[in-house]
Write an enzyme that holds these catalytic residues in place. Structure first.
Site, PDB file in Angstrom:
ATOM      1  N   GLY A 140       0.748  -1.425  -0.014  1.00  0.00           N
ATOM      2  CA  GLY A 140       0.151   0.198   0.091  1.00  0.00           C
ATOM      3  C   GLY A 140       0.814   1.181   0.095  1.00  0.00           C
ATOM      4  O   GLY A 140       0.248   2.356   0.059  1.00  0.00           O
ATOM      5  N   GLY A 141       2.083   1.055  -0.184  1.00  0.00           N
ATOM      6  CA  GLY A 141       2.876   2.414  -0.288  1.00  0.00           C
ATOM      7  C   GLY A 141       2.354   3.350  -1.237  1.00  0.00           C
ATOM      8  O   GLY A 141       2.186   4.722  -1.130  1.00  0.00           O
ATOM      9  N   LYS A 142       1.993   3.102  -2.417  1.00  0.00           N
ATOM     10  CA  LYS A 142       1.714   3.791  -3.598  1.00  0.00           C
ATOM     11  C   LYS A 142       0.139   4.306  -3.255  1.00  0.00           C
ATOM     12  O   LYS A 142      -0.428   5.504  -3.744  1.00  0.00           O
ATOM     13  CB  LYS A 142       1.870   2.959  -5.114  1.00  0.00           C
ATOM     14  CG  LYS A 142       3.350   2.920  -5.144  1.00  0.00           C
ATOM     15  CD  LYS A 142       3.593   2.664  -6.533  1.00  0.00           C
ATOM     16  CE  LYS A 142       5.057   1.991  -6.704  1.00  0.00           C
ATOM     17  NZ  LYS A 142       5.494   0.654  -5.815  1.00  0.00           N
ATOM     18  N   ASP A 179      -5.665  -6.127  -4.527  1.00  0.00           N
ATOM     19  CA  ASP A 179      -4.613  -6.928  -4.728  1.00  0.00           C
ATOM     20  C   ASP A 179      -5.127  -8.387  -4.406  1.00  0.00           C
ATOM     21  O   ASP A 179      -5.844  -8.789  -3.537  1.00  0.00           O
ATOM     22  CB  ASP A 179      -3.515  -6.731  -3.359  1.00  0.00           C
ATOM     23  CG  ASP A 179      -2.153  -7.156  -3.939  1.00  0.00           C
ATOM     24  OD1 ASP A 179      -1.194  -6.563  -4.219  1.00  0.00           O
ATOM     25  OD2 ASP A 179      -1.958  -8.251  -3.427  1.00  0.00           O
ATOM     26  N   ARG A 234      -1.571  -9.688   2.239  1.00  0.00           N
ATOM     27  CA  ARG A 234      -1.153  -8.542   1.859  1.00  0.00           C
ATOM     28  C   ARG A 234      -2.293  -7.400   1.968  1.00  0.00           C
ATOM     29  O   ARG A 234      -1.865  -6.250   2.455  1.00  0.00           O
ATOM     30  CB  ARG A 234      -0.334  -8.331   0.531  1.00  0.00           C
ATOM     31  CG  ARG A 234       0.999  -9.304   0.806  1.00  0.00           C
ATOM     32  CD  ARG A 234       1.826  -9.472  -0.728  1.00  0.00           C
ATOM     33  NE  ARG A 234       1.792  -8.509  -1.439  1.00  0.00           N
ATOM     34  CZ  ARG A 234       3.356  -8.119  -1.420  1.00  0.00           C
ATOM     35  NH1 ARG A 234       4.235  -8.420  -0.760  1.00  0.00           N
ATOM     36  NH2 ARG A 234       3.645  -6.635  -1.961  1.00  0.00           N
ATOM     37  N   ASP A 283      -8.488 -11.179  -8.194  1.00  0.00           N
ATOM     38  CA  ASP A 283      -7.196 -11.511  -9.434  1.00  0.00           C
ATOM     39  C   ASP A 283      -7.414 -10.316 -10.300  1.00  0.00           C
ATOM     40  O   ASP A 283      -8.554 -10.306 -10.991  1.00  0.00           O
ATOM     41  CB  ASP A 283      -7.424 -12.754 -10.029  1.00  0.00           C
ATOM     42  CG  ASP A 283      -6.415 -13.169 -11.048  1.00  0.00           C
ATOM     43  OD1 ASP A 283      -5.865 -11.931 -11.592  1.00  0.00           O
ATOM     44  OD2 ASP A 283      -5.999 -14.321 -11.256  1.00  0.00           O
ATOM     45  N   GLY A 284      -6.486  -9.417 -10.376  1.00  0.00           N
ATOM     46  CA  GLY A 284      -6.372  -8.215 -11.199  1.00  0.00           C
ATOM     47  C   GLY A 284      -6.750  -8.532 -12.662  1.00  0.00           C
ATOM     48  O   GLY A 284      -7.065  -7.656 -13.445  1.00  0.00           O
ATOM     49  N   ASP A 337       1.016  -1.732 -10.813  1.00  0.00           N
ATOM     50  CA  ASP A 337       2.408  -1.912 -10.071  1.00  0.00           C
ATOM     51  C   ASP A 337       2.522  -3.524  -9.935  1.00  0.00           C
ATOM     52  O   ASP A 337       2.247  -3.798  -8.874  1.00  0.00           O
ATOM     53  CB  ASP A 337       2.207  -1.216  -8.833  1.00  0.00           C
ATOM     54  CG  ASP A 337       3.672  -1.242  -8.234  1.00  0.00           C
ATOM     55  OD1 ASP A 337       4.839  -1.257  -9.079  1.00  0.00           O
ATOM     56  OD2 ASP A 337       3.700  -1.506  -7.095  1.00  0.00           O
ATOM     57  N   CYS A 340       9.768  -2.959 -10.110  1.00  0.00           N
ATOM     58  CA  CYS A 340      11.040  -2.647  -9.402  1.00  0.00           C
ATOM     59  C   CYS A 340      12.239  -3.467  -9.926  1.00  0.00           C
ATOM     60  O   CYS A 340      13.061  -4.305  -9.265  1.00  0.00           O
ATOM     61  CB  CYS A 340      11.130  -2.852  -8.094  1.00  0.00           C
ATOM     62  SG  CYS A 340      10.387  -4.082  -7.280  1.00  0.00           S
TER      63      CYS A 340
END
Ligand SMILES: C[S@@+](CC[C@H](N)C(=O)[O-])C[C@H]1O[C@@H](n2cnc3c(N)ncnc32)[C@H](O)[C@@H]1O
Length: 356
Positions: free
Chosen positions: A155-157, A179, A184, A210-211, A228, A283
């Site tokens: 959840g940072g973004k 997510d 998570r 499921d995205g 992301d 990343c």
């Protein structure tokens, strides 16, 4: 001896990862690889994302005494000066300025102390890789935008998206944070509880789907979508044995990553309104997980869905944020932050697509 034989001589996953990267990234990054490699193997640098929902005077004062500065406002002020001097096109308008993130200067490896709660119990900053803010800044959310964060946990973004101030309280759910992982998404809930007041939290809807199915679920309703994706998390993979994607038994999963990433990006594209924008990020340094996924998605959108996607130019990010991050100058599509010993952020790849 028998016990030994049964438990293998096992090569650590971190070694396998490093070997894999040595083979692949020396070809891609050429003479830059040894320096990027050293960055990956050394302690990463953090940024302190300020919590705009908590009183800021005291914390900014404290951070400034430590010689940390808000890299976002610094970059934007510099961009402003450049515009006034007419040395650069006016890109300031396309970068949101409510996000504040403190970092120590280049070469300074001081660490931030843990965040503290204010009188209301909200934490005053969130420590994260400062480069993770670049995809959020690129998405440039505006008040009234419906936003989807397709792979949101921990959840940072999502938190950074909320810091833009674009989400006002009310019963409308403006920000969908999804997510697939239930454990998570629990961490995401925790972050929201620790940083965001209840009335703003109500603007966020957290789901664990499921995205890849999102395209069919709510097609074409979002102004902005952040994708992301899960990736080889290069820094983690060379440093930590725990949950390492280079573990022998995860080979298949690792090889399937570009396919999963493509499916998630396609779902993100289908969830976007015409005229809306998608930011894809990883990343990882791997072109197979970065530019190639973009190219394939643009092609599939066109041929199978008759959707035209335009890859936006983000090179002004390279100019505006060059003092804080070390960017790769040869990225074909999108932008890539390279780890560097004096600015040890990233890797972070981000690319923005507009649905025409
Ligand atoms: C790079 S992490 C996201 C980090 C997050 N955006 C942040 O800033 O804190 C990728 C996430 O994708 C999730 N994921 C993996 N497969 C998925 C899928 N099929 N649908 C949705 N999320 C998925 C993982 O559970 C993981 O949390």
């Amino acid at each position: 001896h028998r016990a030994w034989a049964a438990t293998a001589p096992r090569i650590p996953s971190t070694r396998l990862a490093l070997h894999h990267f040595d083979t692949n990234y020396s070809l891609q990054l050429k003479e830059l690889w040894p320096s990027v490699r050293a960055g990956l193997l050394c302690e990463q640098k953090y940024g302190a994302l300020l919590n705009n929902f908590s009183p800021l005077d005291y914390v900014t004062q404290e951070l400034e005494l430590l010689n940390a500065t808000d890299f976002v406002s610094e970059a934007l002020t510099q961009a402003e000066t450049m515009i006034q001097a007419e040395t650069s096109p006016p890109h300031r308008a396309s970068i949101s300025s409510n996000i504040k993130c403190y970092t120590f200067p280049r070469g300074d490896i001081t660490r931030f102390r843990p965040a503290r709660p204010d009188i209301l119990g909200l934490l005053n900053y969130y420590l994260m890789d400062a480069a993770s803010l670049l995809p959020v800044l690129a998405l440039n959310v505006r008040p009234g935008d419906f936003v989807l964060d397709l792979c949101a946990a921990p959840g940072g973004k999502t938190l950074a998206l909320l810091q833009t101030g674009a989400f006002i309280s009310g019963c409308k759910r403006y920000l969908a944070a999804n997510d697939i992982s239930i454990s998570r998404t629990k961490r995401l809930h925790q972050i929201l509880r620790n940083y965001v007041p209840t009335e703003i939290r109500e603007a966020v809807s957290v789901t664990s789907c499921d995205g890849r199915d999102w395209g069919q679920l709510g097609g074409g309703t979002f102004h902005k979508v952040l994708v992301d994706v899960p990736c080889t998390t290069d820094r983690h993979s060379v440093m930590e044995e725990d949950n390492n994607i280079f573990h022998k038994r995860r080979t298949k999963e690792r090889q399937m990553l570009p396919m999963l990433q493509l499916q998630l990006l396609m779902a993100g594209i289908l969830a976007t309104k015409p005229g809306g924008e998608v930011v894809y990020s990883t990343c990882s340094l791997s072109p197979l997980q970065n530019e190639h996924v973009i190219e394939r998605a643009v092609e599939i959108a066109e041929t199978q869905f008759n959707i035209s996607m335009h890859v936006e130019d983000l090179s002004h990010f390279r100019t505006v944020f060059q003092d804080t991050f070390s960017f790769f100058s040869d990225c074909r599509l999108g932008e890539l932050v390279l780890p560097h010993l004096t600015a040890n952020f990233g890797p972070m790849y981000f690319c923005k697509l507009r649905r025409v």
